[in-house]
Write a protein that holds these residues in place. Sequence first.
Motif, short mmCIF file in Angstrom:
data_model
loop_
_atom_site.label_atom_id
_atom_site.label_comp_id
_atom_site.label_asym_id
_atom_site.label_seq_id
_atom_site.Cartn_x
_atom_site.Cartn_y
_atom_site.Cartn_z
N GLN A 1 48.78 -34.82 -91.65
CA GLN A 1 47.48 -34.34 -92.11
C GLN A 1 46.41 -34.40 -91.01
O GLN A 1 45.24 -34.14 -91.28
N ALA A 2 46.79 -34.80 -89.84
CA ALA A 2 45.82 -34.91 -88.74
C ALA A 2 46.43 -34.33 -87.47
O ALA A 2 46.71 -35.04 -86.51
N GLU A 3 46.67 -33.04 -87.52
CA GLU A 3 47.38 -32.39 -86.42
C GLU A 3 46.63 -32.51 -85.11
O GLU A 3 47.22 -32.71 -84.05
N ILE A 4 45.30 -32.40 -85.16
CA ILE A 4 44.52 -32.47 -83.93
C ILE A 4 44.64 -33.85 -83.29
O ILE A 4 44.65 -34.00 -82.06
N PHE A 5 44.75 -34.89 -84.11
CA PHE A 5 44.89 -36.25 -83.59
C PHE A 5 46.23 -36.39 -82.87
O PHE A 5 46.32 -37.01 -81.81
N GLY A 6 47.27 -35.83 -83.44
CA GLY A 6 48.58 -35.86 -82.80
C GLY A 6 48.58 -35.11 -81.48
O GLY A 6 49.17 -35.56 -80.49
N LEU A 7 47.90 -33.96 -81.44
CA LEU A 7 47.80 -33.20 -80.19
C LEU A 7 47.02 -33.97 -79.13
O LEU A 7 47.33 -33.90 -77.93
N ARG A 8 46.04 -34.73 -79.56
CA ARG A 8 45.25 -35.52 -78.61
C ARG A 8 46.14 -36.58 -77.94
O ARG A 8 46.07 -36.78 -76.73
N ILE A 9 46.98 -37.23 -78.72
CA ILE A 9 47.90 -38.23 -78.17
C ILE A 9 48.88 -37.55 -77.21
O ILE A 9 49.15 -38.05 -76.11
N LEU A 10 49.41 -36.40 -77.64
CA LEU A 10 50.36 -35.66 -76.80
C LEU A 10 49.70 -35.23 -75.49
O LEU A 10 50.29 -35.32 -74.41
N GLY A 11 48.46 -34.74 -75.58
CA GLY A 11 47.74 -34.32 -74.38
C GLY A 11 47.53 -35.47 -73.41
O GLY A 11 47.69 -35.32 -72.19
N ARG A 12 47.17 -36.64 -73.93
CA ARG A 12 46.97 -37.81 -73.06
C ARG A 12 48.29 -38.23 -72.40
O ARG A 12 48.30 -38.62 -71.23
N TYR A 13 49.37 -38.13 -73.16
CA TYR A 13 50.67 -38.51 -72.59
C TYR A 13 51.06 -37.55 -71.46
O TYR A 13 51.42 -37.98 -70.35
N VAL A 14 50.99 -36.25 -71.71
CA VAL A 14 51.36 -35.28 -70.67
C VAL A 14 50.44 -35.41 -69.46
O VAL A 14 50.88 -35.35 -68.31
#
Length: 695
Positions: A384-397
């Motif tokens: 339910q928080a897709e943008i939050f997941g993308l933020r974590i993914l972006g920081r990892y990459v």
Amino acid sequence: MELIFAYIKKFGDFIHDQSIQFSNDFEVHLENKILTVREKKNYLKDFYGDGIKNISVLVGKNGSGKTTLLDILGMNRDDRLRGSVKKNEVDDEYLLLYYIGKNDYGQELFGIEVLGSNVFYDMFTNYDRGDDDDRYDKAKVSIGLVFRYENECFISMGKHFFNEMEENKEDRLSDLIRYAYINESYRYSQRNEHYGIYNPRYDDYIAGRKMYSRSNVYTKYLVICQCIEDNIEGFYFDKVKVKLYDEIDYEYPVWTDDNFKDRYKATINEIEEMLPLWKKINILSNKKKKAEETNKREKYILDLYARYILDMLVNGLYSLCKEGERGRHSGDKARIDIVYHMEYILSLKSNESSYDKLGKPIDYEEELSRVIILISWLKEEYKQAEIFGLRILGRYVGSRIHGEEDNNDFGYVDILEKMTEEMFDIPEEYFQKDGIEFLVVKESNLYLKKFLKKYSEWEKIKKDWHSDIENQFKVHFGLLSEGEERFIDTIAKIKDCVVEDKETKLLIAIMDEPDQAMHPEWARRFIDIMVKTLGKPEHECDIQLIMSTHSPYLLSDILPSNVFLLERSGVERQLSVQRMDKMNGNSCFGANVYDLMKNQFFMENTVGEFATKKLNNLAREIEELGRDNEENIKNIEYFVDQIGESVIQKILKKKLEDRKQRLKLLNNKNRILEMITNQDDKQRIKDYLEMLEDR
């Protein structure tokens, strides 16, 4: 403070022994290697308003050297050395003289900025260096020094432009004197290769210099608002469209690297399917239903985030892994359990490197596998928080494409997070599939104003905080003509340089044909707008404007003592610079534009060359008109009626009428002779008519 004089002993192969006197407060002469400065009464002090020392204009035909002279003034030190020093030989020599003011002892101080191997002997000799070691200055080639002037002698103060003028004071001349070279990005010359680079370690040898090829987006928006609100006299726009869009293209290596295409394209496609790339959805996609349920704002932001992450994966991480593979040892371990490190990954900051914990990127296939595992885990945990997941993914990459030494200034992920946070505050109605659009009208749009202000702040600090905001994210101002765009951009850049140089004591703004592409009425108003823009109490520094132009409209607002005519002549096309008030008493201030053109200061002829040739041919055609040529006469009469210059039209009409009368006489020759009975008179009239016929 003021730039008062420039002397160019040699520059290139066409400038020799030329000088320009910019000041109306001093008379400077360099004769027989003696440089003299005398203060003179300025009867028009503050002529352009408080704070504007003077406005100087260079005029001349294309190729006369206007841009070259502006470059000599505006080049930073790196570009000077690169262009003028060849094989350890200094090809060019020139000096710039500044009036600094009086010190606490009442002594008149001057700054001299030089380029050359032995300026203080080759150019002028009335100086006293005292105990100075001039070997240092000769070695630096381009450097600035401070002198006091007494009894027609320049006496060294033992200070350079990079020294503090007084102890414990931040008053270095390299900071106090600044040049702002205001130009178009596509027009900067090859002499300004490092125009956007300021290197404090080297550039403080002379006055600071910076080229403004692009205006600050927020400043540009404020100028547009002024025009829409009719606050800049003569410049009014009904509305302007502002569009924010991105140019993120992560597919670049796919088309240039066969190894990538063969080994990794399928894996990249798998990652694409896992991310919310709404722009790539086709009608059969299983994401279509979800796309229809997602609002435009969220759809755009999620898609932007996904493409940005893929761009880092493809254009950033791939090249790092290729480098890593070349230096990889057989004992290196590439495989890491990404789930085991999930707590660490969730705690990553936007500018943090993961090299210490997860190792340097070596195996690209392994890196992509980790990303797939991470996306799957995040999709499950943050449904339910897709943008939050993308933020974590972006920081990892992001953590995989930079090392520890870059932690403090790595801004690629940070800028993405900041921009998307601001975007979520913008109402959905402004979002389009390919960007965000606003209409700037009289009613202020607070969302747009806030976003552009933030965008400009991020753009300003990009040198200290590395990001690709300028390349990846664009702001376009639409519904503007080329002239309107150029005008707004020029005013904005002038405002930018004033705001950025608040600590400066002398700002020298250089502009190369700022009125280009402007309507004549706008060119006529340009100086007035400059004076109003720079005359506001937003700064405390003295300002000098030095510009080039082809426009007589602009010239009519400038004092003749600050207008310089550039001409090249002779076989070797050497440059000569003449000041207008020294040219037979010529003036330009308040002059009629037609008169300015007519006195050949701008043009050899005030009529177009094509029209000039046509009018000359017409005059010959009238003279050569023969009998029985009624149709041709009608064509000529029609042509004469089209002429816009009344004096020329009147002369040609009279010429045509005289020719018609002459032809009338010739056509009635026999009848006239029959009417004359006296044989002597008849012979005399016959001879006269034959003479007319011969002519």
